[in-house]
Design an enzyme around this catalytic site. Structure first.
Site, PDB file in Angstrom:
ATOM      1  N   GLU A  34      93.268  43.170 -81.153  1.00  0.00           N
ATOM      2  CA  GLU A  34      93.942  43.739 -79.992  1.00  0.00           C
ATOM      3  C   GLU A  34      93.732  42.741 -78.852  1.00  0.00           C
ATOM      4  OE1 GLU A  34      92.636  47.653 -78.812  1.00  0.00           O
ATOM      5  OE2 GLU A  34      93.993  47.609 -77.092  1.00  0.00           O
ATOM      6  N   ARG A 260      80.463  46.053 -90.085  1.00  0.00           N
ATOM      7  CA  ARG A 260      80.660  45.026 -89.066  1.00  0.00           C
ATOM      8  C   ARG A 260      79.404  44.177 -88.909  1.00  0.00           C
ATOM      9  NH1 ARG A 260      82.546  46.010 -83.787  1.00  0.00           N
ATOM     10  NH2 ARG A 260      84.172  47.233 -84.717  1.00  0.00           N
ATOM     11  N   LYS A 270      83.693  44.360 -76.874  1.00  0.00           N
ATOM     12  CA  LYS A 270      84.569  43.660 -75.924  1.00  0.00           C
ATOM     13  C   LYS A 270      84.446  44.253 -74.525  1.00  0.00           C
ATOM     14  CE  LYS A 270      88.302  43.587 -78.648  1.00  0.00           C
ATOM     15  NZ  LYS A 270      89.707  43.444 -79.037  1.00  0.00           N
TER      16      LYS A 270
HETATM   17  P1  ATP Z   1      87.863  47.444 -79.773  1.00  0.00           P
HETATM   18  O1  ATP Z   1      86.664  48.325 -79.713  1.00  0.00           O
HETATM   19  O2  ATP Z   1      88.336  46.922 -78.469  1.00  0.00           O
HETATM   20  O3  ATP Z   1      88.936  47.910 -80.715  1.00  0.00           O
HETATM   21  P2  ATP Z   1      87.265  45.559 -81.800  1.00  0.00           P
HETATM   22  O4  ATP Z   1      86.017  44.727 -81.756  1.00  0.00           O
HETATM   23  O5  ATP Z   1      87.492  46.517 -82.884  1.00  0.00           O
HETATM   24  O6  ATP Z   1      87.262  46.174 -80.399  1.00  0.00           O
HETATM   25  P3  ATP Z   1      89.813  44.351 -82.420  1.00  0.00           P
HETATM   26  O7  ATP Z   1      90.562  43.375 -81.625  1.00  0.00           O
HETATM   27  O8  ATP Z   1      90.439  45.639 -82.721  1.00  0.00           O
HETATM   28  O9  ATP Z   1      88.470  44.566 -81.654  1.00  0.00           O
HETATM   29  O10 ATP Z   1      89.257  43.661 -83.733  1.00  0.00           O
HETATM   30  C1  ATP Z   1      90.056  42.910 -84.624  1.00  0.00           C
HETATM   31  C2  ATP Z   1      89.433  42.965 -85.977  1.00  0.00           C
HETATM   32  O11 ATP Z   1      88.107  42.459 -85.934  1.00  0.00           O
HETATM   33  C3  ATP Z   1      89.334  44.385 -86.491  1.00  0.00           C
HETATM   34  O12 ATP Z   1      89.773  44.403 -87.823  1.00  0.00           O
HETATM   35  C4  ATP Z   1      87.878  44.709 -86.364  1.00  0.00           C
HETATM   36  O13 ATP Z   1      87.480  45.638 -87.332  1.00  0.00           O
HETATM   37  C5  ATP Z   1      87.225  43.351 -86.559  1.00  0.00           C
HETATM   38  N1  ATP Z   1      85.920  43.297 -85.933  1.00  0.00           N
HETATM   39  C6  ATP Z   1      85.607  43.551 -84.650  1.00  0.00           C
HETATM   40  N2  ATP Z   1      84.290  43.449 -84.432  1.00  0.00           N
HETATM   41  C7  ATP Z   1      83.722  43.111 -85.610  1.00  0.00           C
HETATM   42  C8  ATP Z   1      82.380  42.860 -86.052  1.00  0.00           C
HETATM   43  N3  ATP Z   1      81.348  42.937 -85.205  1.00  0.00           N
HETATM   44  N4  ATP Z   1      82.188  42.541 -87.340  1.00  0.00           N
HETATM   45  C9  ATP Z   1      83.216  42.438 -88.190  1.00  0.00           C
HETATM   46  N5  ATP Z   1      84.501  42.665 -87.859  1.00  0.00           N
HETATM   47  C10 ATP Z   1      84.766  43.001 -86.578  1.00  0.00           C
HETATM   48 MG    MG Z   2      89.605  47.688 -82.781  1.00  0.00          MG
END
Ligand code: ATP
Ligand code: MG
Length: 557
Positions: A34, A260, A270
């Site tokens: 996102e 994660r 974020k």
């Molecule tokens: P938000 O809480 O803003 O949604 P997010 O960290 O999930 O934050 P996204 O931009 O939706 O952010 O993440 C893109 C991809 O990265 C998603 O598939 C998410 O699951 C993955 N991702 C985010 N943080 C992690 C992490 N710490 N470890 C592994 N994958 C992650």
């Molecule tokens: Mg997300």
């Protein structure tokens, strides 16, 4: 990328089985950020998993922006994410994709659900909606609008889209089961009214799809085979499957979840990272203390060491905390093998070699790396005036001190043996210069008479030294889990995470240091030139990491 055989994990097993059973004919994955912030080390994991699996099985991976929430998204983030994914060494299939490209298709599918009696326009406000939703232990109740005739819902949905409805007044909801034990199936919201400007679609839309309604359908449109996400989406999977089962989608993706990446001493939310930037606790998203990809790049960490680290953390289905020391090990291991050596004096003290001819300038040709002939050689100017580090000189000898002491000898790295004969002090009594003599017969060899010289110190020739600023970084947080429990992560900031040293002296060859090239400054650590000069115009070097793991050594002591 390494060619070493990769250990198996449950995702590799699933894909291998799917290919063997003919359930899929090729692998298509996607990385779906996102654009509401910069990518961090956690995203690097998702990137390496998604692009890595596609690569490994001869498939493709899409880069798709999940741009369904215009109020928090921005093109600055889109641009940074594109740059970061490429820098990590991955290439996506075709053009960059956007959820917003599918808004019209998604809208058509929402109408389809309404016509099938599987969605309705609801007029419960946010508070009522919460009440009706029930809890984990109590079933929800049906909305009073649940039996609204399809033509009426279609009409209202069109008005929502056109901007005729206030925010919060109406939503489009799926009609599934208010009694489901899974809260995600209790008539989830598909569309909300939002009168916001979107960075790509402008003011064309006044409704925006929810993550749940958008994500799986986008996967289906792109013929994604394995939609890999993190564990918090496990409870959303039944809904993901419900949409795929009830819509005329062109393919049937499946969702798989993994744990994660959580890293000690590091924040990977974020929202919290944005707070650090917006409240000025760091200098920006790419501050070298940030766990963002752009911060790591600016700090001098290579994409290869990030990929190596992520691969070592494995893929699992149970949450854990990875020790930051493991990441630091990967960074150091990579730099030890690949970083050219150089010398830089961080706290300069003048040395005059009284027996070296005045006006004479020599050049010493030395290796860029002791084991890497391929990295070539560099030229070190040498003359009567040099800089050494203040901490490499003492008036009196002591047992563990193997550097320069008044009246004794030390070797200048890559050069001669010198002896400290005399100190020069200023009016305040501070030592401002050492008067030394050098032994001309010790270049690349030990003293002929068998004198033992134990210590080696680094130095820089004075007249051609590069004046620079050096920034030493330490961990941004003091505790391993800065945002655990109730605590405010801001109370946990390490006040000494940045130390600025002005007036440093680097060897001449560093004037041409390329951006993105990290060096080992001998005896000091690994350093990389910052893209921005200091306020006084001088070159800035950021410390990527020290030579040794002082944190775990301190822990042991
Ligand atoms: P938000 O809480 O803003 O949604 P997010 O960290 O999930 O934050 P996204 O931009 O939706 O952010 O993440 C893109 C991809 O990265 C998603 O598939 C998410 O699951 C993955 N991702 C985010 N943080 C992690 C992490 N710490 N470890 C592994 N994958 C992650
Ligand atoms: Mg997300």
């Amino acid at each position: 990328m390494t060619d070493a055989p990769k250990p198996s994990n449950f995702l590799r097993t699933i894909i291998r089985d799917d290919l063997a059973a003919g359930r899929v004919s090729g692998v298509v994955t996607r990385f779906p950020p996102e654009p509401n912030g910069y990518l961090h080390i956690g995203h690097a994991k998702s990137i390496c998993v998604n692009f890595g699996l596609a690569q490994e099985f001869g498939g493709v991976c899409n880069l798709r922006f999940d741009d369904t929430n215009p109020s928090t998204e921005d093109v600055e983030y889109v641009d940074s994410i594109i740059r970061d994914v490429s820098w990590l060494g991955y290439a996506w299939d075709g053009e960059v994709r956007y959820a917003s490209d599918y808004f019209e298709t998604l809208y058509g599918w929402a109408q389809h659900l309404v016509r099938e009696g599987l969605a309705y326009v609801c007029e419960l406000g946010p508070e009522d909606m919460r009440q009706y939703r029930g809890t984990l232990t109590e079933p929800g109740r049906n909305s009073p609008w649940r039996e609204r005739p399809a033509p009426e819902s279609l009409e209202l949905l069109a008005r929502m889209r056109q901007g005729a409805i206030e925010e919060g007044r109406m939503t489009l909801r799926a009609r599934i089961d208010m009694g489901s034990p899974n809260l995600n199936l209790r008539d989830p919201v598909l569309y909300r009214v939002k009168h916001a400007h979107h960075h790509r679609t402008g003011n064309a839309w006044h409704i925006y799809p929810s993550y749940d309604f958008a994500h799986g359908q986008e996967d289906a449109i792109e013929h994604v085979t394995h939609s890999i996400c993190t564990l918090e989406f496990e409870d959303h999977r039944p809904l993901y499957e419900w949409f795929i089962a009830n819509l005329p989608v062109p393919s049937r993706p499946r969702q798989y979840e993994f744990a994660r990446l959580n890293l000690s001493y590091t924040i990977t939310s974020k929202r919290k990272l944005r707070q650090l930037v917006e409240e000025g606790h760091v200098q920006g998203w790419d501050d070298p203390r940030m766990p963002t990809i752009s911060g790591l790049r600016r700090r001098g960490v290579s994409p290869g060491s990030i990929r190596d680290f992520v691969e070592r953390t494995g893929v699992s289905r149970s949450d854990g905390l990875v020790d930051l020391g493991m990441f630091e090990y990967c960074i150091r291991d990579d730099l030890d093998k690949n970083a050219p050596r150089a010398m830089c004096v961080l706290r300069p003290l003048k040395v005059t070699l009284t027996n070296y001819p005045e006006g004479q300038h020599n050049e010493l040709l030395v290796m860029a790396h002791p084991q890497r002939l391929d990295l070539g050689q560099r030229v070190l100017p040498f003359s009567r005036e040099l800089w050494i580090d203040r901490e490499d000189f003492r008036m009196e000898a002591s047992k563990d001190y193997k550097r320069l002491v008044l009246g004794a000898e030390v070797r200048l790295r890559n050069a001669y043996v010198i002896r400290a004969d005399e100190v020069v002090r200023d009016a305040a009594g501070e030592i401002v210069e050492l008067r030394c003599s050098y032994d001309p017969d010790t270049l690349g060899k030990n003293p002929a008479d068998g004198r033992k010289v134990k210590g080696v110190i680094h130095w820089v020739e004075a007249s051609r030294a590069l004046d620079c600023e050096v920034r030493l970084y330490d961990r941004l947080f003091r505790d391993a889990q800065p945002d655990a429990g109730e605590r405010n992560f801001l109370d946990n900031l390490n006040p000494d995470s940045l130390q600025v040293l002005a007036g440093c002296k680097a060897e001449r060859s560093l004037a041409d240091a390329a951006l993105g090239q990290t060096f080992q400054f001998e005896r000091e650590g690994y350093f990389c030139r910052d893209p921005e000069p200091a306020a006084n115009g001088q070159v800035v070097f950021n410390r990527t990491i020290g030579l040794r793991d002082v944190w775990s050594e301190a822990g042991k002591g």
